[in-house]
Design a protein around this motif. Structure first.
Motif, PDB file in Angstrom:
ATOM      1  N   ASP A   1       0.733  -1.284   0.117  1.00 25.55           N
ATOM      2  CA  ASP A   1      -0.090   0.197   0.104  1.00 25.55           C
ATOM      3  C   ASP A   1       0.874   1.328   0.050  1.00 25.55           C
ATOM      4  O   ASP A   1       1.652   1.281   0.519  1.00 25.55           O
ATOM      5  N   PHE A   2       0.469   2.343  -0.914  1.00 23.61           N
ATOM      6  CA  PHE A   2       1.324   3.494  -0.675  1.00 23.61           C
ATOM      7  C   PHE A   2       0.514   4.668  -1.180  1.00 23.61           C
ATOM      8  O   PHE A   2      -0.759   4.531  -1.764  1.00 23.61           O
ATOM      9  N   SER A   3       1.054   5.921  -0.929  1.00 23.47           N
ATOM     10  CA  SER A   3       0.321   6.978  -1.613  1.00 23.47           C
ATOM     11  C   SER A   3       1.654   7.906  -2.098  1.00 23.47           C
ATOM     12  O   SER A   3       2.723   7.781  -1.542  1.00 23.47           O
ATOM     13  N   GLN A   4       1.483   8.576  -3.133  1.00 28.54           N
ATOM     14  CA  GLN A   4       2.415   9.226  -3.892  1.00 28.54           C
ATOM     15  C   GLN A   4       1.762  10.527  -4.596  1.00 28.54           C
ATOM     16  O   GLN A   4       0.899  10.487  -5.473  1.00 28.54           O
ATOM     17  N   SER A   5       2.545  11.676  -4.353  1.00 23.74           N
ATOM     18  CA  SER A   5       2.224  12.671  -5.219  1.00 23.74           C
ATOM     19  C   SER A   5       3.049  12.834  -6.302  1.00 23.74           C
ATOM     20  O   SER A   5       4.238  12.321  -6.387  1.00 23.74           O
ATOM     21  N   PHE A   6       2.894  13.656  -7.630  1.00 20.95           N
ATOM     22  CA  PHE A   6       3.599  13.602  -8.595  1.00 20.95           C
ATOM     23  C   PHE A   6       3.585  15.069  -9.145  1.00 20.95           C
ATOM     24  O   PHE A   6       2.530  15.673  -9.144  1.00 20.95           O
ATOM     25  N   TYR A   7       4.448  15.473  -9.924  1.00 18.56           N
ATOM     26  CA  TYR A   7       4.526  16.659 -10.560  1.00 18.56           C
ATOM     27  C   TYR A   7       5.499  16.600 -11.931  1.00 18.56           C
ATOM     28  O   TYR A   7       6.582  16.033 -11.702  1.00 18.56           O
ATOM     29  N   TRP A   8       4.680  17.144 -13.033  1.00 18.68           N
ATOM     30  CA  TRP A   8       5.672  17.047 -14.384  1.00 18.68           C
ATOM     31  C   TRP A   8       6.204  18.593 -14.505  1.00 18.68           C
ATOM     32  O   TRP A   8       5.171  19.297 -14.845  1.00 18.68           O
TER      33      TRP A   8
ATOM     34  N   LEU B   1       5.189  19.759 -18.236  1.00 11.09           N
ATOM     35  CA  LEU B   1       3.712  19.960 -18.434  1.00 11.09           C
ATOM     36  C   LEU B   1       2.921  20.487 -17.155  1.00 11.09           C
ATOM     37  O   LEU B   1       3.530  20.432 -16.049  1.00 11.09           O
ATOM     38  N   PRO B   2       1.994  21.140 -17.355  1.00  6.44           N
ATOM     39  CA  PRO B   2       1.132  21.803 -16.275  1.00  6.44           C
ATOM     40  C   PRO B   2       0.421  20.741 -15.644  1.00  6.44           C
ATOM     41  O   PRO B   2      -0.897  20.984 -15.470  1.00  6.44           O
ATOM     42  N   LEU B   3       1.061  19.788 -14.854  1.00 10.30           N
ATOM     43  CA  LEU B   3       0.213  18.698 -14.536  1.00 10.30           C
ATOM     44  C   LEU B   3       0.904  18.077 -13.108  1.00 10.30           C
ATOM     45  O   LEU B   3       1.892  17.907 -12.828  1.00 10.30           O
TER      46      LEU B   3
END
Length: 113
Positions: free
Chosen positions: A3-10, A13-15
């Protein structure tokens, strides 16, 4: 799978966003919970929502999500600590006698993988 949680950012890209996986936690909800199947599903969904919300917070000791209604689902509460511990409670009307119960469920989530 863990089980995990993870935030991401490129950066290109505006994502930005977040993802999580709670297969182990939800399997324990299904195994340990002694209420209606719909209630177990809601507990799983609120735990996922809480895990995703936690990825947007920088500093917190604990996060709590709570929903109340006048319908058959009286109360739904989920809590997540900064160390990844999770628990959820649900109270609902049961049968014609309107007997209410509170069923605790406690689990742990690795905050980052």
């Amino acid at each position: 799978m863990t089980d995990f949680s993870q935030s991401f950012y490129w950066e290109t890209l505006p994502l930005r966003g977040a993802r999580c996986r709670l297969d182990g936690i939800y399997a324990r909800v299904l195994r340990d919970f002694s209420g209606p199947e719909d209630m177990a599903k809601l507990l799983g969904e609120v735990l996922v929502g809480l895990a995703l919300l936690a990825t947007t917070q920088k500093n917190y000791e604990r996060l709590i999500m709570q929903a109340q209604s006048k319908g058959p689902l009286k109360l739904l509460v989920a809590e997540m600590t900064a160390t990844g511990g999770m628990r959820a409670y649900g109270r609902w009307e049961e049968g014609v006698g309107l007997i209410s119960r509170i069923c605790p469920v406690r689990y742990s989530l690795s905050p980052w993988i």
